[in-house]
Design a protein around this motif. Structure first.
Motif, PDB file in Angstrom:
ATOM      1  N   GLY A  15       0.820  -1.222   0.000  1.00  0.00           N
ATOM      2  CA  GLY A  15       0.000   0.000   0.000  1.00  0.00           C
ATOM      3  C   GLY A  15       0.845   1.260   0.000  1.00  0.00           C
ATOM      4  O   GLY A  15       2.078   1.201  -0.123  1.00  0.00           O
ATOM      5  N   GLY A  16       0.187   2.408   0.155  1.00  0.00           N
ATOM      6  CA  GLY A  16       0.873   3.697   0.036  1.00  0.00           C
ATOM      7  C   GLY A  16       2.018   3.868   1.034  1.00  0.00           C
ATOM      8  O   GLY A  16       3.184   4.040   0.646  1.00  0.00           O
ATOM      9  N   MET A  17       1.708   3.814   2.339  1.00  0.00           N
ATOM     10  CA  MET A  17       2.757   4.028   3.348  1.00  0.00           C
ATOM     11  C   MET A  17       3.736   2.855   3.381  1.00  0.00           C
ATOM     12  O   MET A  17       4.929   3.037   3.636  1.00  0.00           O
ATOM     13  CB  MET A  17       2.124   4.175   4.739  1.00  0.00           C
ATOM     14  CG  MET A  17       1.278   5.410   4.886  1.00  0.00           C
ATOM     15  SD  MET A  17       0.557   5.455   6.541  1.00  0.00           S
ATOM     16  CE  MET A  17      -0.793   6.584   6.244  1.00  0.00           C
ATOM     17  N   ASP A  36       1.955  -8.473   2.081  1.00  0.00           N
ATOM     18  CA  ASP A  36       0.668  -7.838   1.763  1.00  0.00           C
ATOM     19  C   ASP A  36      -0.243  -8.850   1.081  1.00  0.00           C
ATOM     20  O   ASP A  36       0.216  -9.881   0.578  1.00  0.00           O
ATOM     21  CB  ASP A  36       0.892  -6.636   0.816  1.00  0.00           C
ATOM     22  CG  ASP A  36      -0.233  -5.614   0.914  1.00  0.00           C
ATOM     23  OD1 ASP A  36      -1.381  -5.959   0.546  1.00  0.00           O
ATOM     24  OD2 ASP A  36       0.015  -4.485   1.365  1.00  0.00           O
ATOM     25  N   ASN A  57      -2.728 -13.458   3.249  1.00  0.00           N
ATOM     26  CA  ASN A  57      -3.546 -12.820   4.282  1.00  0.00           C
ATOM     27  C   ASN A  57      -2.870 -12.957   5.644  1.00  0.00           C
ATOM     28  O   ASN A  57      -2.619 -14.064   6.117  1.00  0.00           O
ATOM     29  CB  ASN A  57      -4.923 -13.500   4.293  1.00  0.00           C
ATOM     30  CG  ASN A  57      -5.899 -12.767   5.178  1.00  0.00           C
ATOM     31  OD1 ASN A  57      -5.519 -11.906   5.971  1.00  0.00           O
ATOM     32  ND2 ASN A  57      -7.171 -13.103   5.037  1.00  0.00           N
ATOM     33  N   LEU A  58      -2.603 -11.851   6.279  1.00  0.00           N
ATOM     34  CA  LEU A  58      -1.901 -11.864   7.569  1.00  0.00           C
ATOM     35  C   LEU A  58      -2.833 -12.184   8.731  1.00  0.00           C
ATOM     36  O   LEU A  58      -2.402 -12.244   9.880  1.00  0.00           O
ATOM     37  CB  LEU A  58      -1.213 -10.515   7.811  1.00  0.00           C
ATOM     38  CG  LEU A  58      -0.043 -10.245   6.869  1.00  0.00           C
ATOM     39  CD1 LEU A  58       0.312  -8.767   6.862  1.00  0.00           C
ATOM     40  CD2 LEU A  58       1.159 -11.080   7.268  1.00  0.00           C
ATOM     41  N   ILE A  84       1.816  -1.983   9.238  1.00  0.00           N
ATOM     42  CA  ILE A  84       1.157  -0.905   8.483  1.00  0.00           C
ATOM     43  C   ILE A  84      -0.183  -1.390   7.901  1.00  0.00           C
ATOM     44  O   ILE A  84      -1.095  -0.599   7.684  1.00  0.00           O
ATOM     45  CB  ILE A  84       2.076  -0.383   7.349  1.00  0.00           C
ATOM     46  CG1 ILE A  84       3.397   0.113   7.939  1.00  0.00           C
ATOM     47  CG2 ILE A  84       1.392   0.726   6.554  1.00  0.00           C
ATOM     48  CD1 ILE A  84       4.383   0.676   6.933  1.00  0.00           C
ATOM     49  N   TYR A 150     -13.652   1.745  12.940  1.00  0.00           N
ATOM     50  CA  TYR A 150     -12.253   2.050  12.608  1.00  0.00           C
ATOM     51  C   TYR A 150     -11.544   2.712  13.790  1.00  0.00           C
ATOM     52  O   TYR A 150     -10.459   2.297  14.198  1.00  0.00           O
ATOM     53  CB  TYR A 150     -12.209   2.971  11.382  1.00  0.00           C
ATOM     54  CG  TYR A 150     -10.797   3.351  10.969  1.00  0.00           C
ATOM     55  CD1 TYR A 150     -10.008   2.467  10.230  1.00  0.00           C
ATOM     56  CD2 TYR A 150     -10.253   4.582  11.315  1.00  0.00           C
ATOM     57  CE1 TYR A 150      -8.708   2.808   9.858  1.00  0.00           C
ATOM     58  CE2 TYR A 150      -8.961   4.927  10.954  1.00  0.00           C
ATOM     59  CZ  TYR A 150      -8.194   4.037  10.217  1.00  0.00           C
ATOM     60  OH  TYR A 150      -6.910   4.383   9.854  1.00  0.00           O
ATOM     61  N   LYS A 154      -8.395   1.282  16.082  1.00  0.00           N
ATOM     62  CA  LYS A 154      -7.094   1.967  16.182  1.00  0.00           C
ATOM     63  C   LYS A 154      -6.813   2.389  17.631  1.00  0.00           C
ATOM     64  O   LYS A 154      -5.659   2.447  18.055  1.00  0.00           O
ATOM     65  CB  LYS A 154      -7.069   3.172  15.239  1.00  0.00           C
ATOM     66  CG  LYS A 154      -7.051   2.779  13.757  1.00  0.00           C
ATOM     67  CD  LYS A 154      -5.793   2.000  13.410  1.00  0.00           C
ATOM     68  CE  LYS A 154      -5.601   1.813  11.915  1.00  0.00           C
ATOM     69  NZ  LYS A 154      -4.345   1.163  11.563  1.00  0.00           N
ATOM     70  N   ALA A 183      -3.510  11.070   5.001  1.00  0.00           N
ATOM     71  CA  ALA A 183      -2.374  10.890   4.088  1.00  0.00           C
ATOM     72  C   ALA A 183      -2.877  10.610   2.672  1.00  0.00           C
ATOM     73  O   ALA A 183      -3.901   9.953   2.490  1.00  0.00           O
ATOM     74  CB  ALA A 183      -1.507   9.739   4.581  1.00  0.00           C
ATOM     75  N   THR A 185      -3.107   8.643   0.135  1.00  0.00           N
ATOM     76  CA  THR A 185      -2.983   7.266  -0.371  1.00  0.00           C
ATOM     77  C   THR A 185      -4.385   6.815  -0.815  1.00  0.00           C
ATOM     78  O   THR A 185      -5.373   7.507  -0.572  1.00  0.00           O
ATOM     79  CB  THR A 185      -2.508   6.293   0.733  1.00  0.00           C
ATOM     80  OG1 THR A 185      -3.546   6.186   1.720  1.00  0.00           O
ATOM     81  CG2 THR A 185      -1.229   6.764   1.405  1.00  0.00           C
TER      82      THR A 185
HETATM   83  N1  NAD Z   1      -4.281   7.078   4.590  1.00  0.00           N
HETATM   84  C1  NAD Z   1      -4.629   7.729   5.669  1.00  0.00           C
HETATM   85  O1  NAD Z   1      -5.119   8.851   5.605  1.00  0.00           O
HETATM   86  C2  NAD Z   1      -4.422   7.118   7.028  1.00  0.00           C
HETATM   87  C3  NAD Z   1      -4.590   7.940   8.154  1.00  0.00           C
HETATM   88  C4  NAD Z   1      -4.386   7.381   9.419  1.00  0.00           C
HETATM   89  C5  NAD Z   1      -3.989   6.054   9.533  1.00  0.00           C
HETATM   90  N2  NAD Z   1      -3.829   5.298   8.421  1.00  0.00           N
HETATM   91  C6  NAD Z   1      -3.375   3.914   8.617  1.00  0.00           C
HETATM   92  O2  NAD Z   1      -2.126   3.751   7.966  1.00  0.00           O
HETATM   93  C7  NAD Z   1      -1.960   2.395   7.495  1.00  0.00           C
HETATM   94  C8  NAD Z   1      -1.570   2.392   6.024  1.00  0.00           C
HETATM   95  O3  NAD Z   1      -2.503   3.089   5.289  1.00  0.00           O
HETATM   96  P1  NAD Z   1      -2.337   3.435   3.735  1.00  0.00           P
HETATM   97  O4  NAD Z   1      -2.936   4.761   3.577  1.00  0.00           O
HETATM   98  O5  NAD Z   1      -0.950   3.141   3.268  1.00  0.00           O
HETATM   99  O6  NAD Z   1      -3.371   2.363   3.145  1.00  0.00           O
HETATM  100  P2  NAD Z   1      -3.349   1.404   1.877  1.00  0.00           P
HETATM  101  O7  NAD Z   1      -4.742   0.968   1.685  1.00  0.00           O
HETATM  102  O8  NAD Z   1      -2.613   2.067   0.750  1.00  0.00           O
HETATM  103  O9  NAD Z   1      -2.452   0.179   2.420  1.00  0.00           O
HETATM  104  C9  NAD Z   1      -2.935  -0.787   3.335  1.00  0.00           C
HETATM  105  C10 NAD Z   1      -2.381  -2.135   2.884  1.00  0.00           C
HETATM  106  O10 NAD Z   1      -2.757  -3.140   3.848  1.00  0.00           O
HETATM  107  C11 NAD Z   1      -2.965  -4.340   3.130  1.00  0.00           C
HETATM  108  N3  NAD Z   1      -3.785  -5.283   3.895  1.00  0.00           N
HETATM  109  C12 NAD Z   1      -5.044  -5.078   4.370  1.00  0.00           C
HETATM  110  N4  NAD Z   1      -5.505  -6.195   4.960  1.00  0.00           N
HETATM  111  C13 NAD Z   1      -4.519  -7.124   4.875  1.00  0.00           C
HETATM  112  C14 NAD Z   1      -4.402  -8.489   5.289  1.00  0.00           C
HETATM  113  N5  NAD Z   1      -5.409  -9.125   5.918  1.00  0.00           N
HETATM  114  N6  NAD Z   1      -3.234  -9.149   5.028  1.00  0.00           N
HETATM  115  C15 NAD Z   1      -2.223  -8.519   4.379  1.00  0.00           C
HETATM  116  N7  NAD Z   1      -2.288  -7.232   3.955  1.00  0.00           N
HETATM  117  C16 NAD Z   1      -3.418  -6.549   4.191  1.00  0.00           C
HETATM  118  C17 NAD Z   1      -3.702  -3.874   1.867  1.00  0.00           C
HETATM  119  O11 NAD Z   1      -3.654  -4.845   0.826  1.00  0.00           O
HETATM  120  C18 NAD Z   1      -2.972  -2.574   1.528  1.00  0.00           C
HETATM  121  O12 NAD Z   1      -1.915  -2.769   0.597  1.00  0.00           O
HETATM  122  C19 NAD Z   1      -3.289   1.701   7.791  1.00  0.00           C
HETATM  123  O13 NAD Z   1      -3.157   0.936   8.972  1.00  0.00           O
HETATM  124  C20 NAD Z   1      -4.261   2.851   8.005  1.00  0.00           C
HETATM  125  O14 NAD Z   1      -5.336   2.506   8.836  1.00  0.00           O
HETATM  126  C21 NAD Z   1      -4.032   5.788   7.181  1.00  0.00           C
END
Ligand code: NAD
Length: 249
Positions: A15-17, A36, A57-58, A84, A150, A154, A183, A185
């Motif tokens: 994913g993004g982060m 992932d 799947n984790l 993440i 959500y 968290k 963020a 993403t």
């Molecule tokens: N984007 C935001 O604005 C934001 C803000 C606060 C917190 N967050 C948190 O930051 C983290 C990363 O967010 P992001 O924006 O990069 O999101 P994203 O959706 O780009 O990435 C999340 C990744 O988690 C993977 N994932 C989900 N369930 C899974 C599983 N069961 N097994 C394996 N992989 C799995 C997804 O395939 C995805 O690639 C998340 O925990 C999110 O809750 C995001």
């Protein structure tokens, strides 16, 4: 900060982060294991000997065990874990949330973190060192309506992190939580209500809520994760790091 000879497991790496974190840690010469559900976005790293990827799947205990075992077989040790992976919730009134939906969000954000931390503790205790970074959310202190599952998940990640930091401190294992602000993403658009225009909401609701005036970039989060994993943060455990442009104020 030197990450040479350190091995870090990153969940949500596709994913993004996650991808930004993998990229930064590889630049710092770490061995990186990216996990992932989908790893297509990680193909660019596949030819690097310091990188290993796992697609799966984790929430499956056997997958988690397998990842840790293969990491040690390949790189010899595990120095860090970054959780993440997670899922968003589309803003929805509580009376419309089914029990299945509730469990899904709690499992993806909290139970998955428990499973990887449990496995990390086994390996890190043997070496009497290690660093874990769990990703929470600024919404734990600044919730938005309709995101109750959500935000609850968290908040649980934050409390769990503090409990684990205390439990694992005699073994010299640091555990911290990082709360990102909004963020830029894929996930950000998934917090909108059904039928809302994602780009309008990103600007009008999310960007305008950040005192520093812009959305976080995945690299902003990756830099702070790197710090929490580093030796420079050796006396930091059980801490909550807000990386949110001031959103939590
Ligand atoms: N984007 C935001 O604005 C934001 C803000 C606060 C917190 N967050 C948190 O930051 C983290 C990363 O967010 P992001 O924006 O990069 O999101 P994203 O959706 O780009 O990435 C999340 C990744 O988690 C993977 N994932 C989900 N369930 C899974 C599983 N069961 N097994 C394996 N992989 C799995 C997804 O395939 C995805 O690639 C998340 O925990 C999110 O809750 C995001």
């Amino acid at each position: 900060m030197s990450f040479s000879n350190k091995t870090i497991i990153v969940t949500g790496a596709g994913g993004g982060m996650g991808k930004a974190t993998v990229e930064l840690l590889l630049k710092e010469n770490a061995n990186v294991v990216g996990c992932d559900l989908h790893i297509d976005s990680l193909v660019a790293f596949e030819d690097q000997s310091q990188f290993l990827s796992f697609e799966g799947n984790l929430l499956n205990e056997n997958n988690v065990k397998d990842i840790f075992e293969k990491t040690v077989q390949t790189f010899g040790q595990i120095d860090g874990l970054v959780n993440i992976a997670g899922v968003a919730q589309s803003a929805t009134p509580i009376e419309e949330i089914s029990l299945d939906e509730w469990h899904k969000i709690m499992d993806m954000n909290m139970t998955m973190t428990f499973l990887t931390c449990r496995e990390a503790a086994i390996y890190m205790k043997k070496r009497q060192q290690g660093a874990i970074v769990n990703i929470g959310s600024v919404s734990t202190t600044r919730p938005r309506p309709g995101l109750q599952a959500y935000v609850g998940s968290k908040g649980a990640v934050e409390s769990f992190t503090k409990a684990l930091a205390l439990e694992l401190s005699p073994d010299h294992i640091k555990v911290n939580v990082l709360h990102p602000g909004p963020a830029d993403t894929e996930m950000l658009g998934q917090f909108t209500k059904q039928g809302e225009n994602v780009n309008d909401t990103k600007k009008a609701v999310f960007e305008s809520s950040v005192p520093l005036g812009k959305l976080l970039q995945p690299t902003d989060i990756a830099q702070s994760i790197k710090f929490l994993l580093s030796d420079e943060a050796n006396m930091i455990t059980g801490s909550v790091l807000h990386v949110d442009g001031g959103r939590s104020i």
